[in-house]
Design a protein around this motif. Structure first.
Motif, PDB file in Angstrom:
ATOM      1  N   VAL A  10       0.865  -1.169   0.000  1.00  0.00           N
ATOM      2  CA  VAL A  10       0.000   0.000   0.000  1.00  0.00           C
ATOM      3  C   VAL A  10       0.911   1.231   0.000  1.00  0.00           C
ATOM      4  CG1 VAL A  10      -0.188  -0.003   2.527  1.00  0.00           C
ATOM      5  CG2 VAL A  10      -1.862   1.259   1.168  1.00  0.00           C
ATOM      6  N   PHE A  11       0.584   2.191  -0.826  1.00  0.00           N
ATOM      7  CA  PHE A  11       1.443   3.357  -0.984  1.00  0.00           C
ATOM      8  C   PHE A  11       0.747   4.607  -0.464  1.00  0.00           C
ATOM      9  CE2 PHE A  11       2.745   0.367  -4.237  1.00  0.00           C
ATOM     10  CZ  PHE A  11       4.120   0.370  -4.100  1.00  0.00           C
ATOM     11  N   LEU A  12       1.523   5.503   0.153  1.00  0.00           N
ATOM     12  CA  LEU A  12       1.047   6.806   0.612  1.00  0.00           C
ATOM     13  C   LEU A  12       1.882   7.876  -0.093  1.00  0.00           C
ATOM     14  CD1 LEU A  12      -0.509   8.735   2.477  1.00  0.00           C
ATOM     15  CD2 LEU A  12       1.277   8.371   4.198  1.00  0.00           C
ATOM     16  N   LEU A  13       1.236   8.725  -0.844  1.00  0.00           N
ATOM     17  CA  LEU A  13       1.931   9.769  -1.592  1.00  0.00           C
ATOM     18  C   LEU A  13       1.630  11.106  -0.941  1.00  0.00           C
ATOM     19  CD1 LEU A  13       3.602  10.622  -4.085  1.00  0.00           C
ATOM     20  CD2 LEU A  13       1.421  10.848  -5.322  1.00  0.00           C
ATOM     21  N   LEU A  21       6.946  12.603  -2.086  1.00  0.00           N
ATOM     22  CA  LEU A  21       7.546  11.578  -1.229  1.00  0.00           C
ATOM     23  C   LEU A  21       6.584  10.409  -1.129  1.00  0.00           C
ATOM     24  CD1 LEU A  21       8.892  13.839   1.665  1.00  0.00           C
ATOM     25  CD2 LEU A  21      10.129  12.999  -0.347  1.00  0.00           C
ATOM     26  N   THR A  22       7.051   9.227  -1.444  1.00  0.00           N
ATOM     27  CA  THR A  22       6.188   8.044  -1.427  1.00  0.00           C
ATOM     28  C   THR A  22       6.591   7.136  -0.272  1.00  0.00           C
ATOM     29  OG1 THR A  22       5.923   8.101  -3.816  1.00  0.00           O
ATOM     30  CG2 THR A  22       5.387   6.038  -2.711  1.00  0.00           C
ATOM     31  N   TYR A  23       5.633   6.852   0.610  1.00  0.00           N
ATOM     32  CA  TYR A  23       5.851   5.916   1.707  1.00  0.00           C
ATOM     33  C   TYR A  23       5.064   4.651   1.393  1.00  0.00           C
ATOM     34  CZ  TYR A  23       7.054  10.370   3.857  1.00  0.00           C
ATOM     35  OH  TYR A  23       7.592  11.596   4.115  1.00  0.00           O
ATOM     36  N   SER A  24       5.687   3.525   1.519  1.00  0.00           N
ATOM     37  CA  SER A  24       4.990   2.259   1.213  1.00  0.00           C
ATOM     38  C   SER A  24       4.980   1.350   2.428  1.00  0.00           C
ATOM     39  CB  SER A  24       5.668   1.533   0.040  1.00  0.00           C
ATOM     40  OG  SER A  24       6.950   1.086   0.413  1.00  0.00           O
ATOM     41  N   GLN A  48       5.764  -4.280   6.677  1.00  0.00           N
ATOM     42  CA  GLN A  48       7.080  -3.763   6.355  1.00  0.00           C
ATOM     43  C   GLN A  48       6.907  -2.413   5.668  1.00  0.00           C
ATOM     44  OE1 GLN A  48       8.988  -6.860   4.090  1.00  0.00           O
ATOM     45  NE2 GLN A  48       9.620  -7.959   5.929  1.00  0.00           N
ATOM     46  N   GLN A  49       7.783  -1.471   5.984  1.00  0.00           N
ATOM     47  CA  GLN A  49       7.611  -0.112   5.471  1.00  0.00           C
ATOM     48  C   GLN A  49       8.967   0.503   5.215  1.00  0.00           C
ATOM     49  OE1 GLN A  49       5.335   0.643   8.909  1.00  0.00           O
ATOM     50  NE2 GLN A  49       6.941   1.884   9.908  1.00  0.00           N
ATOM     51  N   ALA A  54       4.330   5.598   9.603  1.00  0.00           N
ATOM     52  CA  ALA A  54       3.457   4.551   9.069  1.00  0.00           C
ATOM     53  C   ALA A  54       1.996   4.961   9.136  1.00  0.00           C
ATOM     54  CB  ALA A  54       3.657   3.256   9.845  1.00  0.00           C
ATOM     55  N   MET A  55       1.258   4.536   8.124  1.00  0.00           N
ATOM     56  CA  MET A  55      -0.191   4.732   8.146  1.00  0.00           C
ATOM     57  C   MET A  55      -0.855   3.782   9.127  1.00  0.00           C
ATOM     58  SD  MET A  55      -1.094   5.087   4.103  1.00  0.00           S
ATOM     59  CE  MET A  55      -2.852   5.033   4.470  1.00  0.00           C
TER      60      MET A  55
END
Length: 272
Positions: A10-13, A21-24, A48-49, A54-55
């Motif tokens: 799952v990605f957070l942009l 910045l992309t957090y996965s 895992q991130q 973290a979301m």
């Protein structure tokens, strides 16, 4: 137990000062798990991130079996990123798909198989003469795909050979011609995802051959008190250098006790 790995992402942009910045986050759980019946199954689901922001955490993970929610008391959070499902005393009916999910619907699924270690029954070998020997066995249910491999060797050899004929004597068998009357070591190895087991059987056709019964047995009355008995050598006994001994038993209405004659190299006898 046997594991595979399955990863969902799952990605957070976010946009910070014009920069993207992309957090996965990923869910990492075994794709499959094999458990012995009555054992305890434990399945880890890990987040895992690539960033500490973290979301979701392991507290957000829920578990499902065949899309049915699993009670919360059956799983627990052991770290900020790991949730563990525990199934004690699993039975065959517990086999199936188990999924861990994050709050946004990301899913990782583990297929659990339940079975037993491989087993066979009635493993035995026999010889009807000095030139051939065969072995048979009965597979026992394990609820898992299981392979059975037969190998053999002569007692003085170190090399195990493959079964030359697994058809002649039917399924789950091995037939060996030209055994040469030498002591043989027979082996069956059964293997499934829970491990392997080995069964051994030793036989020497020279000393352990059990010939078939005589064939074409006939009794002919020669006179009122004489009977001629004749028979033929069993057709599978083709060992010309080894003779068979016969045991003839009979009784009459005048002599109700059983009489017995031990006969060597004779295929007929007169009863008087």
């Amino acid at each position: 137990m046997k594991y595979g790995q399955f990863v969902m992402q799952v990605f957070l942009l976010t946009i910070v000062g014009g920069l993207s910045l992309t957090y996965s986050q990923t869910l990492n759980a075994p794709t499959s798990l094999t458990v012995e019946v009555n054992d305890t199954a434990e399945v880890d689901c890990k987040i895992q991130q690539n960033d500490d922001r973290a979301m979701y955490t392991a507290e957000d993970i829920t578990w499902y079996n065949q899309n049915q929610a699993i009670p919360e008391e059956m799983y627990s959070t052991i770290s900020n990123t790991t949730s563990v499902l525990v199934l004690p005393f699993v039975q065959f009916a517990d086999a199936g798909d188990y999924s861990c999910r994050l709050g946004n619907g990301v899913v990782s699924t583990t297929q659990i198989q339940v079975g037993t270690v491989p087993r066979i029954a009635n493993f035995s070998c026999q010889a009807r003469n000095m030139k051939e020997v065969w072995c048979t066995w009965d597979p026992m249910p394990s609820n898992l795909p299981t392979t059975y491999v037969f190998t053999y060797k002569l007692s003085h050899s170190k090399k195990w050979g493959d079964c030359p004929d697994s058809v002649t004597k039917g399924p789950n068998s091995c037939y060996i011609e030209q055994s040469l009357g030498t002591p043989h070591n027979m082996r069956v190895v059964a293997t499934n995802d829970l491990g392997s087991k080995v069964w051994l059987f030793n036989i020497n056709p020279d000393t352990q051959s059990k010939p078939d019964p005589p064939e074409d047995v006939k009794v002919i009355a020669e006179t009122s008190n004489i009977a001629a008995v004749s028979w033929k050598i069993p057709s599978e006994w083709y060992s010309p250098h080894f003779t068979l001994h016969y045991k003839l038993q009979y009784y009459s209405e005048w002599q109700p006790h059983i009489c017995q004659r031990n006969l060597m190299q004779i295929l007929s006898f007169l009863i008087r």
